[in-house]
Motif scaffolding. Structure first.
Motif, PDB file in Angstrom:
ATOM      1  N   LEU A 206     -25.116 -48.140 -22.060  1.00 38.50           N
ATOM      2  CA  LEU A 206     -25.840 -48.277 -23.326  1.00 38.50           C
ATOM      3  C   LEU A 206     -27.220 -47.673 -23.090  1.00 38.50           C
TER       4      LEU A 206
ATOM      5  N   LEU B 204     -17.791 -64.958 -30.658  1.00 42.49           N
ATOM      6  CA  LEU B 204     -17.574 -65.148 -29.228  1.00 42.49           C
ATOM      7  C   LEU B 204     -16.436 -66.128 -28.981  1.00 42.49           C
TER       8      LEU B 204
ATOM      9  N   GLN C  24     -27.204 -64.694 -35.232  1.00 39.45           N
ATOM     10  CA  GLN C  24     -27.039 -65.593 -34.093  1.00 39.45           C
ATOM     11  C   GLN C  24     -25.792 -66.472 -34.257  1.00 39.45           C
TER      12      GLN C  24
ATOM     13  N   PHE D 248     -22.643 -64.286 -34.083  1.00 41.67           N
ATOM     14  CA  PHE D 248     -22.319 -63.860 -32.720  1.00 41.67           C
ATOM     15  C   PHE D 248     -21.595 -64.987 -31.974  1.00 41.67           C
ATOM     16  N   GLN D 249     -22.093 -66.205 -32.141  1.00 48.26           N
ATOM     17  CA  GLN D 249     -21.468 -67.344 -31.448  1.00 48.26           C
ATOM     18  C   GLN D 249     -20.063 -67.618 -31.970  1.00 48.26           C
TER      19      GLN D 249
ATOM     20  N   GLU E 132     -18.476 -59.126 -20.564  1.00 41.51           N
ATOM     21  CA  GLU E 132     -17.519 -58.041 -20.339  1.00 41.51           C
ATOM     22  C   GLU E 132     -17.815 -57.280 -19.061  1.00 41.51           C
TER      23      GLU E 132
ATOM     24  N   GLU F 251     -11.676 -60.610 -27.872  1.00 40.33           N
ATOM     25  CA  GLU F 251     -12.235 -61.605 -28.789  1.00 40.33           C
ATOM     26  C   GLU F 251     -12.831 -60.854 -29.974  1.00 40.33           C
TER      27      GLU F 251
ATOM     28  N   GLN G 188     -20.833 -54.580 -27.284  1.00 37.41           N
ATOM     29  CA  GLN G 188     -21.584 -54.437 -26.041  1.00 37.41           C
ATOM     30  C   GLN G 188     -21.070 -53.295 -25.157  1.00 37.41           C
TER      31      GLN G 188
ATOM     32  N   ARG H  75     -15.822 -60.748 -31.116  1.00 38.34           N
ATOM     33  CA  ARG H  75     -17.013 -60.025 -30.700  1.00 38.34           C
ATOM     34  C   ARG H  75     -16.591 -58.799 -29.885  1.00 38.34           C
ATOM     35  N   GLY H  76     -17.213 -57.700 -30.140  1.00 33.93           N
ATOM     36  CA  GLY H  76     -16.893 -56.520 -29.354  1.00 33.93           C
ATOM     37  C   GLY H  76     -15.634 -55.818 -29.807  1.00 33.93           C
TER      38      GLY H  76
ATOM     39  N   ILE I 194     -25.309 -59.237 -24.024  1.00 30.34           N
ATOM     40  CA  ILE I 194     -24.482 -58.659 -22.960  1.00 30.34           C
ATOM     41  C   ILE I 194     -24.106 -59.731 -21.947  1.00 30.34           C
TER      42      ILE I 194
ATOM     43  N   ALA J 238     -25.493 -55.161 -32.581  1.00 25.79           N
ATOM     44  CA  ALA J 238     -25.549 -56.581 -32.235  1.00 25.79           C
ATOM     45  C   ALA J 238     -24.208 -57.121 -31.749  1.00 25.79           C
TER      46      ALA J 238
ATOM     47  N   SER K  52     -12.095 -56.121 -26.198  1.00 19.70           N
ATOM     48  CA  SER K  52     -12.787 -57.228 -25.553  1.00 19.70           C
ATOM     49  C   SER K  52     -11.938 -58.493 -25.482  1.00 19.70           C
TER      50      SER K  52
ATOM     51  N   ASN L 186     -30.624 -56.134 -26.000  1.00 18.52           N
ATOM     52  CA  ASN L 186     -29.387 -56.890 -26.174  1.00 18.52           C
ATOM     53  C   ASN L 186     -28.946 -57.616 -24.923  1.00 18.52           C
TER      54      ASN L 186
END
Lengths: 288, 444
Positions: free
Chosen positions: B96, A130, A123, A126-127, B113, A145, A230, A147-148, B108, A227, A143, B104
């Motif tokens: 997905l 982000l 958690q 992820f933040q 995105e 960033e 996305q 994340r992703g 998401i 996780a 993305s 998720n």
């Protein structure tokens, strides 16, 4: 003689029984992957086959877009393993070759990190991810960033695997005679040179063992990718395997075929580097 | 709400269905106003975007987050996008698999995105709308034509605005094999006594009356839903899902008493059986009936050709058999989309009969939400599904969509334990009530 024979026979019966027990699901999976779903759903998985084909494999490869996901996997695993070994060997070198007040504390920190379940930090991670922007580079960071992005995935895998590798490499380096470094120091070798040209070549067996293990572990990672990524197309192969299941209906035979395709690279690596693999397993288990 | 188009006519936009859901939404609207200031309005950036309802003004890139990993829905969505009459918008579909997507959804939504996301109507949509994670599409709804009031209600959050565009649905009913019924001379029961009589006949013919499969702990939620709605009625069921009744209530206990009396007619070992294995048992004639969504037909072509279904019959004549599970699927927009103008145009397009016809041409397992959709191409199961939902007096979305996801998981555990050992029911219900109180407290 009979007194000595019986335990041997019993041991073999036990081993064979155990081997069969282990093989049944695996063989069942291979067997199933060649058969159509319509047949196994009615006749059961352990029935005599009417038809066998490679259709499930073709289907899994196409529907799972596996070619693309394999490329993502290579782009993830190769740098992640290289960085893990580079960084952890540096820490291991420092911890094992120099006496410093915080040596034990540092080693404990790395080992403790190794025990932390990934779920516990996802958690906040992820933040954090982000909030860290990256320039948008196709494939590397679609993305924009952390994340992703592939970079984010490489970083967390490297960070998470470093604990174990540091622990193993430090223990291995401790077994190398200190005199080697002392002699090099007398000859005027810098710290970098001692690390790169003296200690690293001698650590090669441990590095090879860890490389095979780490390859398998990072390749098999499911959690981080699911996780942190996305976009379905950006998932590495192991996490993308689930795309073969549907909302309700899942063709388990296609999934079996897909799983076999995904397992193949690790299997090949294992067969080629079996010696290192087993060496790696015992490295972690007995030292320390 | 008064200016909103809520025309009713043709299936699947029945007056009865509409009335029941609408009243509820209106009631909740008042309660919500008090809480609204605390939540804060997060979609301010979109308020400036004026949506005129004409498709073709927007341009740029647009991403749809999709959970359609099955080949048919995947092709269906691709067909919808292909039929989108705005070539200036470059649409990307990010797929997905359904389960990963669902687990998720928080990530998401936060990742941002995808502008438009596949999702579920009703509570599951409202849940995120109330947290400010979704974009208000009331202005799109102003332009919508052909969606009944029931769909409107299922797309409306606590603040009275719309956050969802329903595109299709399917129904839950008792599926059976036509050839088996013909061979043995069985007929569809119209009340619970006839159902039990039919089950007894099957048992004496050596057929297990009901398929029972619960791998994943969601399939038998459908059994609970239908029994609760037949015994206690639709309103009680929805309120129970909303945390407003106690699970230790006598009325809930009655549902489990009835369920326990029906268990001997069901297959044993349900917790280890996948629904697909259950469908195979129906196909082979090992079992006679299967309470499941119409997606049961997707398990095999042979079953699809031979399958028919009937509505679960009434148990209490005072309550009747008008309510059923008919989960609605559709799309929502995230709170801060990169391309709101294109997102709204696409959502409007998705609501149209033309887009849904395109979808159903690839995936005939569901029914269109728009009353103008071409029903002449429907197969028998689709026709029956649409008629069943059309005559329903109350539509629920299925237990795992009608309540807080965490709580639905607890219900799944409880049902699984109950069917293993029904004698433990009182302890299990007391535990479940405790968990309900804790989970609902977390989310209020």
């Amino acid at each position: 003689m009979t007194v000595k024979r019986w335990p041997r026979v019993l041991a073999h019966v036990f081993l064979i029984a155990l081997a069969v027990l282990w093989l049944v699901p695996l063989v069942g999976m291979v067997f199933t992957s060649f058969r159509p779903y319509a047949e196994t759903s009615i006749d059961g998985f352990f029935s005599w086959p009417d038809s066998m084909s490679l259709d499930n494999f073709r289907n899994a490869w196409d529907r799972g877009e596996m070619g693309q996901h394999f490329i993502v996997t290579i782009a993830l695993v190769v740098p992640a393993v290289a960085l893990t070994l580079l960084f952890s060997s540096m820490v291991a070198f420092a911890v094992s070759r120099f006496s410093w007040r915080f040596n034990i504390a540092l080693l404990m920190l790395f080992t403790a990190g190794n025990l932390l379940p990934p779920q516990a930090i996802i958690q906040p991670l992820f933040q954090i991810y982000l909030r860290i922007p990256l320039p948008e580079i196709p494939f590397i960071s679609n993305s924009g960033e952390l994340r992703g992005s592939l970079i984010g995935l490489i970083l967390i895998n490297t960070a998470f695997q470093s604990g174990f590798c540091t622990f193993v490499l430090a223990n291995y380096m401790k077994t190398l005679p200190k005199e080697l470094n002392e002699a090099a120091m007398v000859d005027g070798a810098s710290v970098w040179r001692q690390y790169w040209q003296i200690v690293m070549p001698l650590t090669r067996p441990a590095l090879a063992a860890l490389a095979t293990l780490e390859f398998a572990w990072i390749y098999n990672d499911y959690f981080w990718a699911v996780a942190l990524i996305q976009q379905g197309d950006d998932l590495p192969i192991t996490s993308s395997l689930r795309n073969l299941s549907g909302e309700f209906f899942t063709d388990e035979n296609v999934v079996a075929a897909g799983s076999l395709i995904v397992v193949l690279p690790t299997l090949i690596i294992y067969l080629i580097l079996r010696r290192q693999f087993i060496g790696g397993l015992s490295l972690g288990g007995t030292k320390g | 709400m008064t200016t909103r188009k809520t025309e009713i006519g043709g299936y699947p936009s029945p007056a009865e269905w509409a009335r029941d859901l609408n009243r509820r939404t209106v009631l909740k609207g008042g309660v919500a106003l008090a809480g609204l200031s605390a939540i804060g309005v997060s979609c301010g950036s979109d308020a400036a975007t004026e949506f005129t309802g004409s498709i073709g003004d927007a341009g740029g890139a647009l991403t749809i987050g999709s959970n359609a990993s099955d080949p048919a829905p995947q092709a269906g969505l691709a067909a919808v996008v292909a039929s989108f009459p705005n070539e200036d918008v470059e649409v990307t579909i990010n797929t997905l698999d359904h389960n990963t997507y669902q687990e998720n959804i928080n990530a998401i939504l936060q990742a941002g995105e995808d502008d438009v996301l596949a999702w579920f109507a009703g509570f599951r949509n409202k849940f995120f709308a109330d947290q400010g994670l979704l974009g208000d599409i009331s202005d799109v709804w102003d332009q919508v034509d052909g969606l009944g009031a029931g769909f409107l209600a299922a797309s409306t959050a606590t603040d009275g605005k719309q956050y969802f565009m329903p595109t299709s649905y399917y129904t839950w009913a008792v599926n059976y094999s036509k050839s088996l019924f013909a061979e043995k001379g069985y007929s569809e029961p119209s009340n619970v006594d006839e159902l039990l009589g039919l089950a007894d006949d099957m048992a004496s013919d050596g057929i297990t009356p009901f398929v029972f499969a619960n791998d994943g702990q969601w399939p038998i939620m459908g059994t609970f839903d239908i029994l609760n709605m037949r015994i206690n009625g639709y309103d009680f069921h929805i309120d129970l899902m909303g945390g407003k009744h106690e699970w230790t209530d006598e009325r809930v206990r009655n549902v489990f008493t009835t369920w326990e009396s029906l268990l001997p007619y069901h297959q044993t070992g349900a917790n280890g059986r996948t629904w697909q294995e259950g469908a195979a048992a129906l196909e082979t004639g090992e079992c006679g009936m299967y309470l499941l969504g119409t997606f049961a037909a997707s398990a095999s072509e042979a079953l699809a050709a031979d399958m028919d279904f009937f509505n679960f019959p009434e148990i209490d004549p005072a309550i009747g058999a008008g309510a059923l599970d008919a989960p609605i699927d559709g799309f929502q927009m995230i709170a801060e989309p990169k391309n709101a103008a294109a997102a709204k145009e696409l959502l409007l397009h998705m609501s149209t009969a033309a887009a849904q016809d395109a979808y159903l041409s690839e995936d005939p397992s569901v029914v269109a939400s728009n009353s103008g959709a071409n029903t002449s191409v429907y197969n028998d199961l689709q026709k029956k599904s649409a008629a069943l939902a059309g005559s329903a007096t109350g539509i629920s979305q299925f237990l795992d969509r009608d309540t807080i996801p965490d709580f639905a998981g607890e219900c799944g555990n409880m049902f699984a334990e109950f069917i293993e050992d029904p004698s433990k029911v009182d302890g299990l219900l007391a535990d479940l009530e405790e968990k309900k109180v804790a989970i609902f407290a977390d989310y209020s």
